[in-house]
Write a protein that holds these residues in place. Structure first.
Motif, PDB file in Angstrom:
ATOM      1  N   ARG A 210     -56.038  16.332  -0.204  1.00 48.55           N
ATOM      2  CA  ARG A 210     -56.162  15.215   0.951  1.00 48.55           C
ATOM      3  C   ARG A 210     -54.197  15.402   0.981  1.00 48.55           C
ATOM      4  O   ARG A 210     -53.550  14.938   2.582  1.00 48.55           O
ATOM      5  CB  ARG A 210     -56.092  13.760   0.233  1.00 48.55           C
ATOM      6  CG  ARG A 210     -57.270  13.446   0.445  1.00 48.55           C
ATOM      7  CD  ARG A 210     -57.375  12.088  -0.104  1.00 48.55           C
ATOM      8  NE  ARG A 210     -57.099  11.785  -0.744  1.00 48.55           N
ATOM      9  CZ  ARG A 210     -58.357  11.839  -1.806  1.00 48.55           C
ATOM     10  NH1 ARG A 210     -59.679  11.936  -1.378  1.00 48.55           N
ATOM     11  NH2 ARG A 210     -58.305  11.188  -3.340  1.00 48.55           N
ATOM     12  N   TYR A 211     -53.836  15.604   0.298  1.00 47.67           N
ATOM     13  CA  TYR A 211     -51.800  16.062   0.055  1.00 47.67           C
ATOM     14  C   TYR A 211     -52.101  16.830   1.223  1.00 47.67           C
ATOM     15  O   TYR A 211     -51.075  16.923   2.088  1.00 47.67           O
ATOM     16  CB  TYR A 211     -51.034  15.867  -1.441  1.00 47.67           C
ATOM     17  CG  TYR A 211     -49.730  16.494  -1.136  1.00 47.67           C
ATOM     18  CD1 TYR A 211     -49.351  15.218  -0.622  1.00 47.67           C
ATOM     19  CD2 TYR A 211     -49.588  17.767  -1.115  1.00 47.67           C
ATOM     20  CE1 TYR A 211     -47.326  15.207  -0.422  1.00 47.67           C
ATOM     21  CE2 TYR A 211     -48.005  18.092  -1.137  1.00 47.67           C
ATOM     22  CZ  TYR A 211     -47.041  16.327  -1.253  1.00 47.67           C
ATOM     23  OH  TYR A 211     -45.505  17.093  -0.639  1.00 47.67           O
ATOM     24  N   THR A 214     -51.879  15.946   4.749  1.00 49.06           N
ATOM     25  CA  THR A 214     -52.350  15.115   5.424  1.00 49.06           C
ATOM     26  C   THR A 214     -50.541  14.840   4.914  1.00 49.06           C
ATOM     27  O   THR A 214     -49.471  14.273   5.917  1.00 49.06           O
ATOM     28  CB  THR A 214     -52.196  13.716   4.883  1.00 49.06           C
ATOM     29  OG1 THR A 214     -51.918  13.466   3.078  1.00 49.06           O
ATOM     30  CG2 THR A 214     -53.892  13.387   5.247  1.00 49.06           C
ATOM     31  N   ARG A 215     -49.421  16.440   4.527  1.00 53.58           N
ATOM     32  CA  ARG A 215     -47.793  15.880   4.319  1.00 53.58           C
ATOM     33  C   ARG A 215     -47.447  16.580   5.619  1.00 53.58           C
ATOM     34  O   ARG A 215     -47.821  17.400   6.553  1.00 53.58           O
ATOM     35  CB  ARG A 215     -47.569  16.574   3.347  1.00 53.58           C
ATOM     36  CG  ARG A 215     -48.258  18.181   3.438  1.00 53.58           C
ATOM     37  CD  ARG A 215     -47.591  19.078   2.584  1.00 53.58           C
ATOM     38  NE  ARG A 215     -48.031  20.225   3.331  1.00 53.58           N
ATOM     39  CZ  ARG A 215     -47.792  21.790   1.763  1.00 53.58           C
ATOM     40  NH1 ARG A 215     -46.939  20.904   1.331  1.00 53.58           N
ATOM     41  NH2 ARG A 215     -47.742  22.235   1.673  1.00 53.58           N
TER      42      ARG A 215
END
Length: 215
Positions: A210-211, A214-215
């Protein structure tokens, strides 16, 4: 460095990529592009799995809490097509950068190799580890990972009737010359079944995926 060995009743194939030669223009009385297939796999890194970020504390996602960042780079392969098996060794570098450099440190990062058939079907997967050793005072370090797959050639072989449709000479002006043979569902499906990829990346947790997304 840990070596991973895969054994599965599949073969690896590529179309104008991986170990294959570049497509050649067919000009001897025909039209179109002549693509050379090979039993070697298409080798690459799936999107979102080529880098890993560790935080301290682990639950934080603040930039100031980034402890270490690792990247997979320089992916390459050696492939042997002799005999009934296709043996492919994939090697890659892992480059890492840490925030604190006061002491020597070793960090072990997990990675995977997955065999994907037809672009979507994962037929085999193994997880290994690569260890990065940072000397005291050094912010950057590098290590190498490697994985070897041994698979059967038979699954990469197209049926004779499909091969005939793909290689049939088509002359300019003929109706067949304007029709892509891959537009036929049966031909397209057969080519997909005979096309394989060997993909390497970091074995990430759901939070790490997820990181990265979405970063």
């Amino acid at each position: 460095m840990k070596i991973i060995r895969l054994a599965a009743p599949i073969a690896l194939a590529a179309a104008v990529t991986g170990c294959s030669r570049e497509g050649e223009i067919s000009v001897e009385g025909g039209v179109g592009i002549q693509a050379t297939r090979t039993a070697c796999p298409i080798v690459g890194v799936p999107a979102g799995t080529g880098d890993i970020t560790l935080f301290d504390p682990p639950a934080s996602r603040d930039a100031a809490a980034i402890d270490l960042v690792g990247n997979i780079t320089n992916v390459r392969s050696e492939c042997s097509e002799s005999g009934n098996d296709v043996v492919t060794t994939v090697t890659f570098d892992v480059q890492a950068r840490r925030a604190r450099t006061d002491a020597a440190r070793s960090v072990t990062l997990p990675y995977f190799i997955a065999i994907v058939r037809g672009g979507t079907n994962v037929t085999a997967k193994r997880v290994g580890e690569v260890t990065i050793n940072f000397p005291a005072g050094q912010a950057r370090a590098q290590a190498q990972g490697s994985a070897t797959s041994v698979v059967a050639r038979s699954a990469a072989t197209l049926p004779d009737e499909v091969r005939e449709q793909l290689t049939k000479r088509r002359r300019a002006g003929e109706e067949e010359a304007a029709v892509d043979p891959l537009s036929a569902p049966g031909v397209r499906a057969a080519v997909a079944r005979a096309t394989f990829e060997a993909l390497v990346g970091f074995q990430l947790t759901d939070d790490q995926l997820r990181y990265n997304a979405t970063r």
